[in-house]
Design an enzyme around this catalytic site. Structure first.
Site, short mmCIF file in Angstrom:
data_model
loop_
_atom_site.label_atom_id
_atom_site.label_comp_id
_atom_site.label_asym_id
_atom_site.label_seq_id
_atom_site.Cartn_x
_atom_site.Cartn_y
_atom_site.Cartn_z
N ASP A 60 6.66 54.95 -32.65
CA ASP A 60 5.50 54.52 -31.87
C ASP A 60 4.40 55.57 -31.91
O ASP A 60 4.47 56.58 -31.22
CB ASP A 60 5.94 54.25 -30.42
CG ASP A 60 4.80 53.75 -29.56
OD1 ASP A 60 3.78 53.31 -30.12
OD2 ASP A 60 4.92 53.82 -28.32
N ASP A 279 -1.65 51.87 -34.14
CA ASP A 279 -0.47 51.92 -33.26
C ASP A 279 0.72 51.23 -33.89
O ASP A 279 0.79 50.00 -33.92
CB ASP A 279 -0.81 51.27 -31.91
CG ASP A 279 0.36 51.29 -30.94
OD1 ASP A 279 1.35 52.00 -31.20
OD2 ASP A 279 0.29 50.59 -29.92
#
Length: 455
Positions: A60, A279
């Protein structure tokens, strides 16, 4: 390239070119895929504690902290539909573990960035509570313990390394994090703050202040994740927006088949309420509300005449018997410095169904309803090298076959690099490998899954 050549390239390693002592390239295995009907996330494995245990954690780049589920834990899944065995970290059974008190300097800095919460007592544990964009949440406390990893030092050598790092011990989870279908042991934040593993290992001199990934787009997924800078022909760079909590880029315009869309460029300017974020913790992509309709309209107008357009469950979809590359336009995202990111049809379409020779494709980019934030998630990131060069505050990318090996530099000297591919640096694990056999989920659920950025 012949398949045999590709296999040799994938499994081979070239040694360091040039001399000098440099931090090694830390190479993590990658599993999972961008396809929301299969997995919808990429994850890796980390070894923590003494004796070491292995944990599966989501990759992440939209958050900073590494955390794993701890024992005991409220709301933490005990099984996973990803065919992986979940583990619970127990600081009491690790001989090298220690809890971080509120008086610790590392806790003090985390308090300033909002990544720690403390009671009034200095001796109380340094806690945290995170809420992610999809509504899920986790809370727990920070511990310090040993992380084990293999560094590729070149000359055919892989060194066993370890370092004491701070990470989160999660004793409560909520929302989608409680679900078992795609459950993992935790989240591996690759952000820029001091408590991110990238920052911690760099400050310890273990790895350079740069990391890179290449996420495979095929359904069986996988890819490459390294602490180091991938160096390949065709890489282009654009500045990272400074002083941002995420990896923000200066998006300036979008073109479909070379035609610039009628979007006011001020819509993309970075501020507290708008901007463009890269992201890997988001499955799909979310386009600023004001840019969404021009984007969808331009693609619909540019498809091949043989393609039939229809709206399904509020999404613009298409039926075609031809390949998407020949039937759909190429999208280009233009960033500061005139740098372009090519977005192929597979990076903005999702295959929803197949009937005879016809395939139903829907636009996988979602409208960021009521917000002017654009989030480039795994759907866009797949089949590309991405380099997060924090030392020089820039990001680079190029299209790439992520099943092949890559050259990675271990220092600012471009003549020093190792060649790394999809080898398992952890030396094989007794835990079952990811199988990719995940039940198909409903279209509406899949399109929503992934939420917004992992913050």
């Amino acid at each position: 390239m012949q398949e045999s050549d590709r296999d040799r390239a994938r499994h081979g390693r070239r040694g360091l070119l040039g001399g000098g002592g440099v931090a090694g390239v830390v190479d993590f295995p990658v599993e999972g895929s961008a396809n929301p009907f299969m997995v919808g996330l990429y994850f890796t494995r980390v070894k923590l504690g003494s004796p070491p245990k292995e944990y599966f954690v989501q990759i992440d780049t939209g958050s900073d902290i590494l955390w794993v589920a701890c024992s005991p834990c409220t709301g933490c899944p005990s099984s996973s539909g990803l065919n992986i065995q979940l583990e619970f970290f127990n600081p009491d059974t690790s001989s090298t573990s220690s809890k971080i008190p509120c008086s610790d300097d590392r806790c003090t800095s985390a308090l300033q960035t909002g990544e720690a919460v403390c009671q009034t007592s200095d001796s109380s544990p340094c806690g945290y509570t995170f809420t992610y964009g999809d509504g899920s949440g986790t809370s727990g406390y920070y511990v310090s313990d040993t992380m084990y990893f293999d560094t590729v030092m070149g000359n055919e050598q892989t060194a066993n390394s370890s370092a004491s790092i701070v990470f989160g011990c999660s004793n409560s989870q909520s929302g989608d994090l409680t679900k078992t279908d795609r459950a993992v042991d935790g989240i591996f934040g690759f952000g820029q703050h001091q408590l991110s593993v990238v920052s911690q290992l760099n400050s310890l001199g273990v790895s350079p202040k740069v990391f890179s990934h290449c996420l495979k787009g095929s359904d069986n997924g996988g890819g490459i994740l390294v602490l180091g800078e991938i160096v390949e022909p065709g890489l282009v760079y654009t500045p990272l927006v400074p002083s941002q909590p995420h990896y923000n880029l200066n998006l300036e315009s979008i073109a479909v088949n070379g035609q610039k869309l009628p979007i006011d460029s001020s819509l993309f300017t970075t501020s507290n309420t708008q901007g463009t974020i890269v992201d890997s913790g988001t499955t799909l992509a979310y386009l600023a509300d004001g840019a969404y309709d021009p984007f969808v309209n331009a693609i619909t107008a540019a498809v091949s005449p043989s393609v039939r357009s229809l709206v399904s469950k509020g999404n613009q979809c298409f039926v075609t018997s031809s390949s998407v590359d020949s039937s759909f336009p190429t999208v280009s995202l233009y960033f500061m410095g005139g740098v372009a990111m090519t977005v192929k049809p597979e990076n903005y379409l999702l295959q929803q169904a197949s009937i005879d020779n016809n395939v139903l494709w829907c636009i996988g980019w979602q409208r960021n309803q009521g917000q002017q934030i654009t989030i480039l998630g795994d759907l866009v990131l797949k089949d590309k090298i991405f380099v997060y060069d924090l030392a020089n505050m820039r990001m680079g990318w190029t299209d790439y076959d992520c099943s092949t090996s890559v050259n990675v530099t271990t220092s600012s000297g471009k003549n020093q690099y190792v060649n790394t591919g999809q080898f398992d640096v952890n030396g094989g694990s007794p835990r079952p490998p990811y199988s990719g056999l995940v039940p198909t989920v409903a279209v509406a659920v899949a399109l929503i899954f992934g939420g917004f950025s992992r913050r």
